[in-house]
Design a protein around this motif. Structure first.
Motif, PDB file in Angstrom:
ATOM      1  N   UNK A   1      45.631  30.724  37.223  1.00 57.05           N
ATOM      2  CA  UNK A   1      45.017  29.956  38.300  1.00 57.05           C
ATOM      3  C   UNK A   1      45.998  29.677  39.441  1.00 57.05           C
ATOM      4  N   UNK A   2      46.803  30.684  39.762  1.00 56.24           N
ATOM      5  CA  UNK A   2      47.720  30.619  40.897  1.00 56.24           C
ATOM      6  C   UNK A   2      47.992  32.052  41.347  1.00 56.24           C
ATOM      7  N   UNK A   3      48.650  32.188  42.480  1.00 58.66           N
ATOM      8  CA  UNK A   3      49.124  33.490  42.950  1.00 58.66           C
ATOM      9  C   UNK A   3      50.560  33.277  43.418  1.00 58.66           C
TER      10      UNK A   3
ATOM     11  N   UNK B   1      37.064  36.374  38.957  1.00 57.82           N
ATOM     12  CA  UNK B   1      36.639  34.992  39.203  1.00 57.82           C
ATOM     13  C   UNK B   1      37.076  34.082  38.064  1.00 57.82           C
ATOM     14  N   UNK B   2      37.024  34.565  36.842  1.00 58.77           N
ATOM     15  CA  UNK B   2      37.494  33.777  35.694  1.00 58.77           C
ATOM     16  C   UNK B   2      39.005  33.556  35.755  1.00 58.77           C
ATOM     17  N   UNK B   3      39.737  34.548  36.235  1.00 54.43           N
ATOM     18  CA  UNK B   3      41.192  34.453  36.302  1.00 54.43           C
ATOM     19  C   UNK B   3      41.653  33.441  37.355  1.00 54.43           C
ATOM     20  N   UNK B   4      41.091  33.531  38.556  1.00 54.22           N
ATOM     21  CA  UNK B   4      41.537  32.680  39.654  1.00 54.22           C
ATOM     22  C   UNK B   4      40.648  31.466  39.882  1.00 54.22           C
ATOM     23  N   UNK B   5      39.494  31.425  39.245  1.00 59.37           N
ATOM     24  CA  UNK B   5      38.570  30.304  39.414  1.00 59.37           C
ATOM     25  C   UNK B   5      37.547  30.601  40.497  1.00 59.37           C
ATOM     26  N   UNK B   6      36.286  30.688  40.119  1.00 58.57           N
ATOM     27  CA  UNK B   6      35.238  31.015  41.090  1.00 58.57           C
ATOM     28  C   UNK B   6      35.182  29.990  42.221  1.00 58.57           C
TER      29      UNK B   6
ATOM     30  N   UNK C   1      32.759  40.536  48.550  1.00 63.13           N
ATOM     31  CA  UNK C   1      34.196  40.333  48.759  1.00 63.13           C
ATOM     32  C   UNK C   1      34.673  39.133  47.941  1.00 63.13           C
ATOM     33  N   UNK C   2      35.812  39.306  47.294  1.00 59.70           N
ATOM     34  CA  UNK C   2      36.510  38.179  46.675  1.00 59.70           C
ATOM     35  C   UNK C   2      37.763  37.932  47.499  1.00 59.70           C
ATOM     36  N   UNK C   3      38.034  36.681  47.823  1.00 59.04           N
ATOM     37  CA  UNK C   3      39.238  36.352  48.581  1.00 59.04           C
ATOM     38  C   UNK C   3      39.778  35.007  48.115  1.00 59.04           C
ATOM     39  N   UNK C   4      41.048  35.034  47.728  1.00 65.24           N
ATOM     40  CA  UNK C   4      41.736  33.832  47.263  1.00 65.24           C
ATOM     41  C   UNK C   4      43.002  33.658  48.086  1.00 65.24           C
ATOM     42  N   UNK C   5      43.222  32.459  48.595  1.00 65.44           N
ATOM     43  CA  UNK C   5      44.416  32.148  49.370  1.00 65.44           C
ATOM     44  C   UNK C   5      45.128  31.004  48.661  1.00 65.44           C
TER      45      UNK C   5
END
Length: 181
Positions: free
Chosen positions: A24-26, A111-116, A126-130
């Motif tokens: 749940x982070x990058x 989505x499960x890895x980073x949290x929907x 598109x999936x986008x996580x910042x």
């Protein structure tokens, strides 16, 4: 004796979970790929010459910051160091990120890895996580100025999704490194 066994197992589980990538982070650790057949890895901070010892010579795309390599892998460099990776359709079955994200997996797995709840894209394809490393939180919007990006230490994940909800591209980039210093 049984208490000691349970305590040992608990400590082992704690140690093993601390050794991996924080979920749940990058972070910089996420910006890398592994060849699933050879187990060779290229990762954040490697020089272009180190990357090319593993992948072979890349083909320049545009200026000197992006190079395309065989099997659907592109690398973004800043000052000759890897700061981003991109996987296209032809990387399927060959490369995956250090977290196991790969072309051909279901979007729901990412989505499960980073949290929907952390996906900021309004587009269904598109999936986008910042992720803002300094605060340790996912952002709900992209920073507006280059000063905000530099100050915040931004890592970004993007994927495109096909009609069957499978990922056909992956991008992980240190956005702060892209901003001129």
């Amino acid at each position: 004796m049984r208490k000691l066994l349970y305590l040992s197992i608990a400590v082992l589980v704690l140690l093993l979970s601390a050794c991996g990538v924080k979920s749940n982070s990058i972070s910089k650790v996420d910006i890398g790929v592994i060849n699933v057949h050879t187990k060779e890895k290229v990762s954040y901070g490697m020089t272009r010459s180190e990357v090319e010892k593993v992948l072979g010579k890349g083909e320049k795309i545009g200026d000197d910051t992006m190079f395309s390599y065989e099997d659907g892998l592109s690398i973004i460099y800043k000052n000759d160091q890897l700061i981003g990776i991109m996987l296209s359709n032809s990387s399927e079955g060959i490369f995956e990120t250090v977290r196991g994200i790969k072309v051909g997996m279901l979007a729901s797995e990412v989505l499960n890895l980073y949290g929907s709840e952390n996906n900021i894209s309004a587009e269904s394809k598109i999936l986008q996580f910042i992720y803002e490393a300094n605060s340790g939180k996912f952002l709900k919007a992209y920073p507006k100025t280059s000063e905000e990006i530099k100050a915040a230490q931004i890592y970004m994940y993007d994927s495109f999704i096909d009609d069957n909800q499978y990922i056909f591209s992956v991008s992980l980039v240190d956005e702060s490194a892209l901003v001129d210093q």
